[in-house]
Write a protein that holds these residues in place. Structure first.
Motif, mmCIF file in Angstrom:
data_model
loop_
_atom_site.group_PDB
_atom_site.id
_atom_site.type_symbol
_atom_site.label_atom_id
_atom_site.label_comp_id
_atom_site.label_asym_id
_atom_site.label_seq_id
_atom_site.Cartn_x
_atom_site.Cartn_y
_atom_site.Cartn_z
ATOM 1 N N ASP A 10 0.808 -1.218 0.000
ATOM 2 C CA ASP A 10 0.000 0.000 0.000
ATOM 3 C C ASP A 10 0.838 1.264 0.000
ATOM 4 O OD1 ASP A 10 -2.408 -1.390 -0.036
ATOM 5 O OD2 ASP A 10 -2.475 -1.553 2.143
ATOM 6 N N GLN A 11 2.095 1.155 0.436
ATOM 7 C CA GLN A 11 2.971 2.317 0.446
ATOM 8 C C GLN A 11 4.415 1.894 0.249
ATOM 9 O OE1 GLN A 11 2.234 4.245 4.170
ATOM 10 N NE2 GLN A 11 3.268 2.686 5.371
ATOM 11 N N ILE A 12 5.266 2.880 -0.072
ATOM 12 C CA ILE A 12 6.685 2.639 -0.314
ATOM 13 C C ILE A 12 7.425 3.907 0.068
ATOM 14 C CG2 ILE A 12 6.521 3.394 -2.725
ATOM 15 C CD1 ILE A 12 8.568 1.214 -3.451
ATOM 16 N N THR A 13 8.659 3.767 0.556
ATOM 17 C CA THR A 13 9.425 4.973 0.876
ATOM 18 C C THR A 13 9.966 5.591 -0.414
ATOM 19 O OG1 THR A 13 11.536 3.835 1.145
ATOM 20 C CG2 THR A 13 10.127 4.045 3.123
ATOM 21 N N LEU A 14 10.251 6.867 -0.353
ATOM 22 C CA LEU A 14 10.795 7.559 -1.516
ATOM 23 C C LEU A 14 12.096 6.907 -1.967
ATOM 24 C CD1 LEU A 14 10.815 9.839 -3.574
ATOM 25 C CD2 LEU A 14 11.823 11.321 -1.812
ATOM 26 N N GLY A 15 12.952 6.529 -1.022
ATOM 27 C CA GLY A 15 14.216 5.878 -1.378
ATOM 28 C C GLY A 15 14.007 4.582 -2.138
ATOM 29 N N GLN A 16 13.087 3.755 -1.661
ATOM 30 C CA GLN A 16 12.780 2.494 -2.343
ATOM 31 C C GLN A 16 12.160 2.761 -3.712
ATOM 32 O OE1 GLN A 16 10.214 0.964 0.715
ATOM 33 N NE2 GLN A 16 11.778 -0.454 1.467
ATOM 34 N N PHE A 17 11.319 3.775 -3.783
ATOM 35 C CA PHE A 17 10.656 4.121 -5.043
ATOM 36 C C PHE A 17 11.671 4.549 -6.091
ATOM 37 C CE2 PHE A 17 8.594 7.062 -7.941
ATOM 38 C CZ PHE A 17 7.498 6.318 -8.345
ATOM 39 N N TYR A 40 9.742 16.539 -6.331
ATOM 40 C CA TYR A 40 8.427 17.051 -5.954
ATOM 41 C C TYR A 40 7.449 15.893 -5.848
ATOM 42 C CZ TYR A 40 10.342 21.606 -7.049
ATOM 43 O OH TYR A 40 11.120 22.729 -7.058
ATOM 44 N N ILE A 41 6.739 15.841 -4.738
ATOM 45 C CA ILE A 41 5.721 14.821 -4.528
ATOM 46 C C ILE A 41 4.383 15.521 -4.444
ATOM 47 C CG2 ILE A 41 4.908 12.976 -3.011
ATOM 48 C CD1 ILE A 41 7.927 12.748 -2.129
ATOM 49 N N ASN A 42 3.515 15.218 -5.395
ATOM 50 C CA ASN A 42 2.209 15.872 -5.496
ATOM 51 C C ASN A 42 2.360 17.394 -5.499
ATOM 52 O OD1 ASN A 42 0.972 13.328 -5.481
ATOM 53 N ND2 ASN A 42 0.901 13.314 -3.260
ATOM 54 N N GLY A 43 3.390 17.881 -6.185
ATOM 55 C CA GLY A 43 3.595 19.313 -6.349
ATOM 56 C C GLY A 43 4.370 19.998 -5.237
ATOM 57 N N GLU A 44 4.720 19.294 -4.169
ATOM 58 C CA GLU A 44 5.470 19.878 -3.058
ATOM 59 C C GLU A 44 6.854 19.262 -2.987
ATOM 60 O OE1 GLU A 44 3.434 19.688 0.673
ATOM 61 O OE2 GLU A 44 1.545 20.338 -0.195
ATOM 62 N N GLN A 45 7.865 20.123 -2.831
ATOM 63 C CA GLN A 45 9.237 19.608 -2.761
ATOM 64 C C GLN A 45 9.442 18.834 -1.464
ATOM 65 O OE1 GLN A 45 12.300 22.502 -3.392
ATOM 66 N NE2 GLN A 45 13.905 20.969 -3.381
ATOM 67 N N ASP A 46 10.089 17.684 -1.578
ATOM 68 C CA ASP A 46 10.369 16.853 -0.413
ATOM 69 C C ASP A 46 11.640 16.058 -0.686
ATOM 70 O OD1 ASP A 46 10.378 15.226 1.844
ATOM 71 O OD2 ASP A 46 8.209 14.968 1.821
ATOM 72 N N ASP A 57 0.183 8.745 -5.785
ATOM 73 C CA ASP A 57 1.082 9.873 -5.574
ATOM 74 C C ASP A 57 1.891 10.087 -6.849
ATOM 75 O OD1 ASP A 57 0.278 10.422 -2.994
ATOM 76 O OD2 ASP A 57 2.035 9.528 -2.029
ATOM 77 N N VAL A 58 2.205 11.353 -7.142
ATOM 78 C CA VAL A 58 2.971 11.703 -8.334
ATOM 79 C C VAL A 58 4.322 12.256 -7.894
ATOM 80 C CG1 VAL A 58 3.064 13.192 -10.366
ATOM 81 C CG2 VAL A 58 0.891 12.168 -9.665
ATOM 82 N N GLY A 65 11.933 12.966 -15.160
ATOM 83 C CA GLY A 65 10.555 12.771 -15.571
ATOM 84 C C GLY A 65 9.574 12.739 -14.430
ATOM 85 N N THR A 66 8.374 12.298 -14.771
ATOM 86 C CA THR A 66 7.265 12.244 -13.819
ATOM 87 C C THR A 66 6.813 10.798 -13.678
ATOM 88 O OG1 THR A 66 6.567 14.460 -14.502
ATOM 89 C CG2 THR A 66 4.946 13.123 -13.325
ATOM 90 N N PHE A 67 6.604 10.381 -12.450
ATOM 91 C CA PHE A 67 6.243 9.004 -12.153
ATOM 92 C C PHE A 67 4.998 8.989 -11.260
ATOM 93 C CE2 PHE A 67 10.813 9.489 -12.493
ATOM 94 C CZ PHE A 67 11.156 8.544 -13.450
ATOM 95 N N ARG A 68 4.164 7.984 -11.430
ATOM 96 C CA ARG A 68 2.981 7.810 -10.588
ATOM 97 C C ARG A 68 3.061 6.446 -9.898
ATOM 98 N NH1 ARG A 68 -1.717 10.290 -10.794
ATOM 99 N NH2 ARG A 68 -1.342 11.059 -12.894
ATOM 100 N N VAL A 69 2.774 6.452 -8.612
ATOM 101 C CA VAL A 69 2.760 5.202 -7.843
ATOM 102 C C VAL A 69 1.472 4.463 -8.184
ATOM 103 C CG1 VAL A 69 2.845 4.159 -5.553
ATOM 104 C CG2 VAL A 69 4.049 6.321 -5.976
ATOM 105 N N ALA A 70 1.605 3.239 -8.673
ATOM 106 C CA ALA A 70 0.443 2.440 -9.086
ATOM 107 C C ALA A 70 0.448 1.118 -8.306
ATOM 108 C CB ALA A 70 0.493 2.162 -10.585
ATOM 109 N N LYS A 71 -0.710 0.559 -8.131
ATOM 110 C CA LYS A 71 -0.865 -0.700 -7.379
ATOM 111 C C LYS A 71 -0.774 -1.884 -8.345
ATOM 112 C CE LYS A 71 -2.125 -3.107 -3.681
ATOM 113 N NZ LYS A 71 -1.299 -3.287 -2.533
ATOM 114 N N ASN A 72 0.070 -2.839 -7.993
ATOM 115 C CA ASN A 72 0.171 -4.088 -8.743
ATOM 116 C C ASN A 72 -0.690 -5.107 -7.996
ATOM 117 O OD1 ASN A 72 0.848 -6.555 -9.850
ATOM 118 N ND2 ASN A 72 3.031 -6.119 -9.962
ATOM 119 N N ASP A 73 -1.806 -5.497 -8.576
ATOM 120 C CA ASP A 73 -2.776 -6.354 -7.892
ATOM 121 C C ASP A 73 -2.508 -7.845 -8.023
ATOM 122 O OD1 ASP A 73 -4.269 -4.269 -6.813
ATOM 123 O OD2 ASP A 73 -5.374 -4.007 -8.682
ATOM 124 N N GLU A 74 -1.334 -8.216 -8.494
ATOM 125 C CA GLU A 74 -1.026 -9.646 -8.649
ATOM 126 C C GLU A 74 -0.833 -10.319 -7.324
ATOM 127 O OE1 GLU A 74 2.245 -10.251 -11.271
ATOM 128 O OE2 GLU A 74 1.114 -9.578 -12.986
#
Length: 74
Positions: A10-17, A40-46, A57-58, A65-74
């Motif tokens: 359901d979640q991941i750290t920025l480093g892992q991402f 920038y995460i959802n438009g805010e610098q972090d 989350d974007v 580039g720009t990346f979006r966190v997506a759920k892998n339902d497998e």
């Protein structure tokens, strides 16, 4: 358009991402990367590598580039 990066949890750290998105080669490079590039995460610098990202989350990184966190339902 954002590139979807799928996670199995359901979640991941920025480093892992960043590693999963092939932005950094190893977790050890994350701290240095975040000190040199604006993230920038959802438009805010972090720059916290432990920042928790959730599905839909974007993440925007100049020169990478720009990346979006997506759920892998497998």
């Amino acid at each position: 358009m954002a590139e979807n990066i799928e996670i199995k949890t359901d979640q991941i750290t920025l480093g892992q991402f960043l590693k999963l998105a092939n932005v950094v080669e190893s977790g050890g490079m994350t701290k240095l990367f975040l000190s040199e590039f604006a993230v920038y995460i959802n438009g805010e610098q972090d720059q916290r590598r432990g920042r928790k990202l959730k599905v839909n989350d974007v993440v925007e990184i100049q020169e990478f580039g720009t990346f979006r966190v997506a759920k892998n339902d497998e």
